[in-house]
Design an enzyme around this catalytic site. Structure first.
Site: not given
Length: 802
Positions: A706, A749
């Site tokens: 990611s 996140k």
């Protein structure tokens, strides 16, 4: 062959005592010579007036007997100090012995001599005259002392010795009549001491000590002490024999009584006793409503039990088997709580959030209400430790109104733990599944299979394979346990499995379960759970009143952020418990409160913060980009740094990166090199420069794809010398063509970005559906943009330098 006393029977003891008494009146009146041969013996001490047979086998001893017979038949009998010495010398014999007369001698077929000797007087060796071919000594006769004035104490000693002697004879089952008449006729202390000592079982050293004692009263006292000890030993021996005999007698008596009882009942035509017990078992089996196959097997085993002897081991095994059949639930079930709203209220009361799980349970209840014959689902809760998987199972059972049974599978390696042991083995018993059904006592409990991802396997089998039948709704209606050996219906059971990860669960087992993921809690959710559940529980457990301690959400957030790093809530509850204990001590010391926890007091109570978040930089130089990471503890921001150095085109990666993250860096470099013309970078630039990429917090392992877009952004920023906006964060996997691929943990996140004051977040377009999980009030505080290619990201984050 050594010289020793010949073993004699109890009757010979009686004759010996009689002969000794007779000898007292027939002792030779001749004067005993002062020089005579010495006969060494090793396991006996000869006393005065004692007549006993001896076996003589050593050559030297045979010469001694021959010499005595050829002269006046006198011989001095001395005991060896050490029995193991085969050829004793003068130093190996005790100094004091007994002068004896050889009354009779018999030669044995094996060459040994059997001699009958009579003790006459004690004597002390003064000098050895010769040692070959036999020992000959000068000796000094020790005259026997007489107690002239016997008072009450002396008389009491005489009686005590006689009474103790009678006790020993009685305990050993010997007729006391003749022996006691002999002892009663002896009133001299010395003679009684010698007479009793000659018949006592003593060590050689103890007997020699009595022989060497010249004072008759002291000698009789020593004999009395030995008698007391012998009485204790004889009493204990008799007690042990009596206990053993009683045990045998009881068993035999019970057997005969039982057989007689059977015969009496048979004559009377009475069918009570064991028949009543069998009838009770039969009635119990009839009342259970057993399936046809199970009923047939149970009746067969009951018929076998009736034909067996009740004391046989097989009878016990069959009885235990029938007890298991009777104790298991076959038709009894608890009534499901099919009030959907009430069930929803209970789930919301016990757990905060977890909407997907609650929705699935309410769906099951709804279908159950419409279709009562439906099969139980197999749910698997997957998530990090401490998020409430096990407690959620209890809450589900409470909402359904069912019994709850928890079964831990962690570390289980034996297949028999699931399927049970066959009845042919000693100590066989059913498996854990059947035991859980017995504990639940209903056919439709909630059974939680905890830690299913931690099953093991070894030479005893694979428990996960045994669970395939248990957790398959198409097969578990006829689950077969090795011990029960009859089909058992598990289709009405609601199985709930828990696991921390799916990787270790076999695919065949995983295919039978409906996986529900329970992610880690966000900071906001932890604050709500701490306020609603944890704080209240810890205040109560630490003996405080509900209103005595309060803390704001900001303080709770500080505890979460600075003192815990976890997806679940266990450490958070421990820290809250530590705070409560501090205030409990103050209350115990006399403080009344109420107390309010502040940030300044937090450091005093819990110490310095254990964890410090990486702070977002207000301005970032060229070559630095802001990424978002997802860890087991939640979301975090990540500064990725890129530096250009003169070199030969090497890519240097630091920061303890995993293999996947290293591959993302390689892909990022390849993408950047493909854009050299667009970015107006010299073609030979990558051949003359090294590129160093570093991810701070170098000691922390990092992995995953990611960070791909962040790596590209940092690299482009360094190549073009354009800084990147410090309030824009990004996440996404990069391809060589610059496409942005979806990643996980979007919710965590974005929450981390909000907590760090980030204004804009760039996420992959294919992660747009994950935005539905983010609370609306948080989405208002940050701008989220979806992107499909890297070309869309660079204009969003670049800051043009004048």
């Amino acid at each position: 062959m050594g010289d020793s006393k010949m073993p004699i029977s109890e009757n010979e003891n009686i004759e010996e005592v009689s002969e000794q008494a007779e000898a007292e009146t027939n002792l030779s009146q001749n004067e005993i010579p002062t020089t005579m041969p010495v006969l060494a013996v090793r396991d006996i001490v000869v006393f005065n007036y004692m007549i006993l047979p001896l076996f003589v086998g050593r050559e030297k001893s045979i010469q001694t007997v021959d010499a005595a017979l050829n002269s006046n038949r006198y011989v001095l009998i001395c005991t060896q100090k050490d029995e193991s010495v085969e050829d004793p010398g003068p130093e190996d014999l005790y100094e004091i012995g007994t002068v004896a007369m050889i009354m009779r001698m018999l030669k044995m077929p094996d060459g040994r001599l059997k001699v009958l000797v009579q003790g006459l007087s004690r004597a002390r060796i003064t000098e050895f005259v010769q040692t070959e071919p036999y020992d000959k000594v000068h000796l000094e006769i020790i005259d026997e002392q007489v107690v002239e004035h016997a008072g009450p104490q002396e008389e009491a000693l005489l009686r005590s010795v006689k009474e103790q002697s009678e006790k020993i004879l009685t305990l050993r089952g010997i007729d006391t009549g003749e022996i006691m008449s002999v002892l009663d006729s002896v009133n001299e202390h010395g003679r009684l001491a010698d007479l009793v000592a000659s018949n006592l079982r003593m060590k050689t050293s103890e007997a020699q000590r009595i022989l060497e004692c010249q004072d008759p009263l002291e000698r009789l006292t020593l004999v009395n002490a030995q008698l007391v000890k012998e009485v204790e030993v004889a009493s204990m021996q008799a007690k042990i024999q009596s206990m053993a005999k009683e045990g045998m007698d009881k068993a035999q008596r019970e057997y005969f009584l039982r057989e007689q009882l059977k015969a009496i009942r048979k004559e009377l035509g009475d069918k009570g006793g064991e028949n009543e017990e069998f009838e009770e078992l039969r009635r119990s089996l009839q009342s259970l409503g057993l399936p046809k196959k199970v009923k047939k097997e149970a009746e067969k085993q009951l018929s076998r039990l009736e034909a067996m002897h009740p004391e046989s081991s097989e009878s016990t095994i069959l009885r235990t088997y029938l007890d298991w059949i009777i104790d298991l639930p076959w038709k009894k079930s608890s009534r499901d709580r099919l009030d959907i709203k009430e069930a929803g209220r209970i789930l919301n009361e016990d757990h905060y959030n977890l909407e997907k799980v609650k929705e699935r349970i309410l769906e099951y209840l709804s279908v159950r209400k419409l279709n009562p014959s439906m099969k139980g689902p197999i749910l698997c809760f997957v998530g990090p430790p401490g998020v409430g998987k096990t407690s959620l199972g209890k809450s589900i059972a409470r909402a359904l109104g069912r019994k709850f049974v928890r079964m831990s599978l962690g570390g289980m390696r034996d297949e028999a733990e699931i399927r049970g042991h066959r009845r042919t083995y000693i100590g066989a018993m059913p498996g854990r599944i059947i035991q859980a059904m017995k504990d639940a006592a209903t056919v439709n409990p909630v059974i939680m299979l905890d830690e299913i991802d931690k099953l093991g396997s070894d030479f005893r089998g694979d428990p996960s394979s045994a669970l395939l039948e248990v957790l398959d709704p198409e097969q578990n209606n006829s689950f077969s346990d090795h011990y029960m050996n009859v089909p058992y219906d598990l289709s009405k059971v609601m199985f709930i499995c828990t696991a921390n990860m799916l990787d270790t669960i076999p695919s065949a087992l995983l295919d039978r379960m409906e996986v529900i993921r329970i992610p880690g809690y966000t900071e906001q959710e932890k604050i709500a759970i701490a306020r609603r559940y944890l704080l209240t529980r810890q205040i109560k457990e630490n003996g405080l009143d509900e209103d005595i301690l309060s803390m704001s959400d900001a303080v709770l957030a500080e505890i979460i952020r600075n003192y815990t790093r976890e997806a679940g809530l266990r450490n958070l509850e421990r820290e809250i418990g530590a705070v409560c204990r501090k205030y409990a001590r103050k209350v115990a010391e006399g403080s009344k409160g109420p107390f309010r926890l502040t940030s300044s007091a937090l450091i005093k109570l819990l110490g310095q913060p254990k964890f410090i978040d990486e702070e977002r930089e207000k301005t970032m130089p060229a070559g630095v980009a802001l990424g978002l990471a997802w860890t087991p503890y939640g979301g975090e921001i990540l500064h990725i740094e890129c530096s250009l150095l003169p070199g030969k085109g090497k890519l240097i990666l630091t920061g303890k990166l995993g293999e996947v993250m290293k591959e993302s860096a390689q892909a990022a470099l390849s993408y950047a090199r493909s854009k050299t013309k667009t970015l107006q970078i010299a073609e030979d630039f990558f051949d003359t420069h090294d590129i160093h990429i570093h991810v701070p917090a170098g000691a922390t392992p990092k992995d995953g794809p990611s960070a791909g877009v962040t790596l590209v952004t940092a690299l482009l920023s360094a190549l073009t010398d354009h800084p990147v906006a410090s309030d824009v964060a990004m996440t996404g996997e990069i391809t060589l063509r610059g496409r942005v691929m979806p990643v996980g943990g979007i919710k965590e996140k974005i929450l981390a970005a909000v907590s760090q004051g980030v204004k804009k977040v760039l996420i992959p377009a294919r992660n747009a559906h994950d935005l539905d999980e983010i609370p609306k009030e948080l989405r208002k505080r940050i701008k989220v943009k979806t992107v499909e290619t890297m070309d869309e990201i660079w204009p969003e984050v670049r800051i043009d330098v004048a």
